[in-house]
Design a protein around this motif. Sequence first.
Motif, PDB file in Angstrom:
ATOM      1  N   LYS A 172       1.815   1.707  -3.557  1.00 25.23           N
ATOM      2  CA  LYS A 172       0.636   2.129  -4.307  1.00 25.23           C
ATOM      3  C   LYS A 172       0.393   3.623  -4.121  1.00 25.23           C
ATOM      4  O   LYS A 172       0.131   4.360  -5.086  1.00 25.23           O
ATOM      5  N   ASP A 173       0.464   4.090  -2.862  1.00 27.15           N
ATOM      6  CA  ASP A 173       0.266   5.516  -2.590  1.00 27.15           C
ATOM      7  C   ASP A 173       1.332   6.356  -3.290  1.00 27.15           C
ATOM      8  O   ASP A 173       1.033   7.439  -3.829  1.00 27.15           O
ATOM      9  N   LYS A 174       2.546   5.871  -3.296  1.00 26.69           N
ATOM     10  CA  LYS A 174       3.637   6.595  -3.944  1.00 26.69           C
ATOM     11  C   LYS A 174       3.385   6.732  -5.439  1.00 26.69           C
ATOM     12  O   LYS A 174       3.598   7.804  -6.029  1.00 26.69           O
TER      13      LYS A 174
ATOM     14  N   ASP B 170       0.453   6.592  -6.900  1.00 27.59           N
ATOM     15  CA  ASP B 170      -0.707   7.457  -7.101  1.00 27.59           C
ATOM     16  C   ASP B 170      -0.307   8.928  -7.041  1.00 27.59           C
ATOM     17  O   ASP B 170      -0.840   9.771  -7.779  1.00 27.59           O
ATOM     18  N   GLU B 171       0.644   9.239  -6.155  1.00 25.73           N
ATOM     19  CA  GLU B 171       1.107  10.621  -6.034  1.00 25.73           C
ATOM     20  C   GLU B 171       1.888  11.063  -7.264  1.00 25.73           C
ATOM     21  O   GLU B 171       1.840  12.225  -7.661  1.00 25.73           O
TER      22      GLU B 171
ATOM     23  N   PHE C  45       0.814  -1.215   0.000  1.00 26.07           N
ATOM     24  CA  PHE C  45       0.000   0.000   0.000  1.00 26.07           C
ATOM     25  C   PHE C  45       0.853   1.272   0.000  1.00 26.07           C
ATOM     26  O   PHE C  45       0.442   2.298  -0.560  1.00 26.07           O
ATOM     27  N   ASN C  46       2.030   1.228   0.602  1.00 15.00           N
ATOM     28  CA  ASN C  46       2.921   2.393   0.536  1.00 15.00           C
ATOM     29  C   ASN C  46       3.391   2.649  -0.889  1.00 15.00           C
ATOM     30  O   ASN C  46       3.444   3.798  -1.348  1.00 15.00           O
TER      31      ASN C  46
END
Length: 693
Positions: free
Chosen positions: A687-689, A691-692, A684-685
Amino acid sequence: MANIKKRKKAQLPFRLNILFFAVFLLFSLLVLQLGVVQILNGEAFQAEIDRTSNDFTEIPVPRGKMYDRNGNLIVGNDAEYAITYTPEKGTQAEDRLDVAEKLAKYISMDPGKDKQYGLTLRNRKEYWYIQNTKEAKSRLTDKEIEEMDNSEQYSTMLERIKEEEVAFDNFSQQQREVMAIKKEMDKAMALTPQIIIKGKEVTPEEFARVAEHLDELPGINASTDWNRKYPYGSTFQSFAGNITSEKQGILAAKEDYYMTRGYSRNDRVGRSGLEEQYESVLRSRKEKIQYTTDKNGTIVDSDVAVEGQRGKDLVLTIDMELQKEVNKVLRQELKTAIQNQPYENHYMDTALAVMMDPQTGEILAAGGQYYNREEKEFQNAGQRTIHSAYSPGSAVKGATMLAGYESGVIKPGQRFYDTPIKIKGTPEKSSWKNLQWVNDYEALKRSSNVYMFYIAMRMGGDFNYQRNEPLNFDPKAFTEMRRYYSQFGLGVSTGIDFPSESIGYQGSDPLAGNLLDLAIGQYDTYTTMQMAQYVSTIANDGYRIRPHFLKAIRNPVPHSEELGPVYKSNNTEFMNRIDMDQKYINRVQEGFRQVFQEPGGTAYTHFDDKPYAMYDIAGKTGTAEADVYDDGKKVRDAENLALIGYAPHDDPEVAFALIVPKAGTGNKHPINHEIGKGILDAYFNLKDKKDEE
């Protein structure tokens, strides 16, 4: 008297005339013959004089590459210096020795006894024979020469060369190097390049010297070869696999297979992993060279008949950044568990994990770490997720519950009293504690063994269990239970695109107690990949999808590091839909959610803090007895710790399975939960990276 003299004078010119006439006839015949040769057969004889032949040889070209899902290079090719030898037709041993002696002036080859180019007794005898041919032939009798063919004579002469005559120390360092060079040259076939030395074995200075003196080294060429490179080191190398060296060539066990497909014996082929699985795709198209030779076998011209082309490239489903993090988590948690409890975890040495997209079957990461206690170092053991099977314990209870629903032996919401089970003549069996009354949700959430025992007993035909009484048991229940399990991929092939997949071990003793053990994951064994497919099937509403490493095949782009156009995409493949009602699957999904998200769930205390609650996880824990044996004797108890799950619960995008075999009992460090949290954090980290970005 005068008349006699006159008659003799008259006869003399007549005889001369006959002689001249005979000479004339002979010259006429000669001229006629020359005319026939010149006029009628002249072209044919001239063609024989000018006769040449065309021969073809093939030059290896680098294999296709492997990339991860984000276009990062996983396996590539490194160019390296290579000195090759291409003999002409009819080249003799003496010719090769002459070239070897000249080449030895410009390169060095270590001819040590135990080195790569180590010289055998036969190598030394062959060298001695060429240097002492006359002496060797004198050791044959006239009768032997008369009765033996050339091959037999040669073999006999080599046999009669005494070992002390060719002792390693009898030769100078220069002679040894010449022998080492000739040994490699002797492997070459006519008009086929043979690598003599390459890579780190040849320095840039040596390469340059050879290139400058090619005119005096017939058949020798200073060119480039290639070798596999791994930008991420060993992170994914066990899955990528290995290829044979040019010295090994095609695998002897598969020689017929490869030869019928146009391979040469010295071709490098995939020998393990994805290199083997996708050999036909990664294989390059060789460059085809046409050689023109005269009647003596001398090369008079050469030309490229077919240009070589690098093999096609593989784009894999793997995310290498996630793969690195998964390996890191496995290594870190394994190290912590062993250090915190060195005595209890004395036999713990492995941790395995698989992460995949449950809706597509794409494997996002597959990691394994093995701690070598003798070397005191960690080693990658990713292939064990596919090749090694273990009892996973309660993690299989979702499949058992669904088997109970579908077979009709239990109903949704049905309750059983969780207290130890005792079948006559067998040890008592129980849950990890007496859970008292539990329904199907609670049986999954709190991991009731007894609930699963009731399902197994009823599938075996006994609906009226009485404590310490024998069961009314039909052994066919094993087949029925395994049939349900197989729909999830347990005990059968997952269909993964990887060689030599294990399907696990099936117990063979059809006793009632063993069926109860089967129902709680402590009889048959399964791989981590099978467990990942199983939990993905539940997450995916009962659709079993083939797990795969290959995302797409791309055509190579000449002289470029970029990915080429798509040749073929590897689409999602549904293998089967489990033969169970959706309402039953929904109940198991809810039970799995409660395991992680509600008080009393066996994973709740490990995952109730943020950010894990935000991930909306569902899944199942597992602990199975794992007896450890030393010299065939049971020395102590240990446990296989498992954890399976998926997230988010409502719309799964990642599923995972992990197994830690041979953990010590009563672990203070819950390694399976710590690994689970670590790999979900990593997913998830990242994935968030992304997405940013």
